[in-house]
Design an enzyme around this catalytic site. Structure first.
Site, short mmCIF file in Angstrom:
data_model
loop_
_atom_site.label_atom_id
_atom_site.label_comp_id
_atom_site.label_asym_id
_atom_site.label_seq_id
_atom_site.Cartn_x
_atom_site.Cartn_y
_atom_site.Cartn_z
N HIS A 304 0.86 -1.19 0.00
CA HIS A 304 0.00 0.00 0.00
C HIS A 304 0.90 1.23 0.00
O HIS A 304 1.78 1.35 0.84
CB HIS A 304 -0.91 0.01 1.23
CG HIS A 304 -2.07 0.95 1.11
ND1 HIS A 304 -1.90 2.33 1.04
CD2 HIS A 304 -3.42 0.73 1.04
CE1 HIS A 304 -3.09 2.90 0.93
NE2 HIS A 304 -4.01 1.95 0.92
N ASP A 346 -7.67 -5.16 2.40
CA ASP A 346 -8.49 -5.96 1.49
C ASP A 346 -8.21 -7.46 1.71
O ASP A 346 -9.14 -8.27 1.78
CB ASP A 346 -8.19 -5.59 0.04
CG ASP A 346 -8.23 -4.09 -0.19
OD1 ASP A 346 -9.31 -3.57 -0.48
OD2 ASP A 346 -7.16 -3.46 -0.08
#
Length: 404
Positions: A304, A346
């Site tokens: 990320h 996620d």
């Protein structure tokens, strides 16, 4: 300020740094979270930081040199400097904060309703209760119609119908009624996920009950909802703000958020992870993932840009799952060894769904229900600012004045 360097003129206060940069304190802190400026603690007060004067001067120079429209557009819309000022969420030094409260710490005890009260900052929100909403006639037939459609596609049209009450414009003009009205929108989204009208129990308890879970499952769902509640100016929250900036209703802001969330690079990432997970050869996981990587196909849900050291939300949620879920733990360790990347929220949501045996699409549903709290918060803040969001485009087509 009593920082050991402050006796010289090398360091300045946050107020002085913001003044030199011509920005608010909130934007100054955003620069720090983006790695554009470094904050230094002071000796007298650990809650106050100072800033190297030379660093501030250098950043100010870069900002002045980069004020061409092309530079602004490129920097603000591609993981660059923030395009909007917000007091809702801060990402700094690998940590996520909801109005100065550490989100991971909140997730250890708070409910989604608690976080809604915090993020919405509304009168009458201190004792938020998701009251039953009145679903329109024929809605259950519509729910049955969409039963065979993936929830990632069905949730938006279901919510658009379920949230119609004809009173949206009325209660949104009354500050004292905003909290209860917004809570009704959460209730409508819950009904779309479960097929049941909400009762007066906390939403995580109701979700767990609908999905056949006991206390352990309910607590994991609660934690996931809180960790998903907001994440600064992500694509869906920015969409919700754009919708709200036109003076559209909160309901429309949520519809916009749902549309953006469904994409494969946002909440739809959970579906991509589910597909990749299903394709893994359980007897030779490392070789399988290595072949995929060699072919240029990465296992989704890892890495990320805002968390170079790993997504703190994923770490918190997986901390309760991986010790008892060997297959998920092996995926995480294999990806760490082969790519150096850590899992994102996620991946953690999909791991939770599989660990608890929740219905397909439940990872996306938890993401959507939790993030709807953030969409409402951003829509409310944007409406208070009273500014239409209308960025300019950088035209790269043929010059209309050139000959054919």
């Amino acid at each position: 300020m009593t920082n050991k360097h402050s006796e010289t003129s090398f360091f300045i206060t946050a107020e002085e740094a913001a003044d030199q940069l011509g920005v608010s304190r909130a934007t100054l802190y955003a620069y720090v979270s983006r790695g554009l400026l470094r904050a230094h603690p002071t000796d007298s007060d650990s809650r106050r930081n100072c800033y190297a004067r030379d660093d501030v001067v250098d950043l100010a120079g870069k900002r002045r040199r980069g004020r061409k429209p092309v530079d602004i557009a490129k920097s603000t819309l591609d993981w660059g400097m923030p395009v909007l000022e917000s007091a809702i969420t801060l990402i700094r030094d690998g940590q996520l904060y909801y109005r100065t409260n550490n989100a991971v710490a909140l997730s250890e005890r708070a409910s989604l309703e608690d976080v809604a009260c915090l993020l919405w900052d509304l009168p009458q929100a201190d004792e938020l209760e998701i009251t039953p909403s009145v679903l329109p006639d024929g809605w259950h037939l519509l729910k049955a119609h969409y039963a065979k459609v993936p929830i990632i596609e069905a949730l938006l049209p279901l919510f658009a119908i379920a949230s119609e009450d004809g009173q949206t414009g009325i209660w949104q003009c009354d500050e004292a009624r905003l909290a209860s009205g917004a809570a009704t929108l959460l209730g409508a989204l819950f009904a779309c996920i479960t097929g049941c009208c909400p009762d007066r129990h906390p939403l995580h308890v109701q979700l767990a009950t609908a999905w056949g879970q006991g206390p352990v499952g309910a607590d994991l769902v609660r934690q996931a909802l809180v960790l998903c509640a907001d994440h600064e100016l992500n694509a869906s929250s920015f969409t919700a703000r754009c919708v709200a900036s036109t003076e559209a209703s909160l309901r429309m802001a949520i519809i916009g958020g749902l549309a953006a969330l469904s994409g494969g690079r946002h909440g739809g990432m959970t579906e991509r992870i589910e597909t990749a997970w299903q394709a893994i050869d359980p007897d030779n996981m490392t070789a399988h993932i290595r072949r995929q990587l060699a072919a240029g196909v990465e296992f989704p849900g890892f890495g990320h840009p805002l968390y170079p050291q790993g997504d703190a939300r994923a770490k918190a949620l997986l901390g309760s799952i991986l010790p008892d879920f060997r297959f998920a733990d092996e995926i995480v360790e294999t990806m760490r060894a082969l790519t150096g990347k850590a899992p994102s929220i996620d991946f953690a949501l999909v791991a939770m769904r599989r660990y608890l045996g929740l219905p397909e699409g439940a990872a996306f549903c938890v993401f959507a229900l939790g993030r709807s709290v953030g969409w409402i918060a951003h829509a409310l803040e944007q409406r208070r600012q009273g500014q239409l969001i209308r960025p300019r485009a950088v035209y790269v087509g043929p010059d209309p004045g050139s000959s054919a």
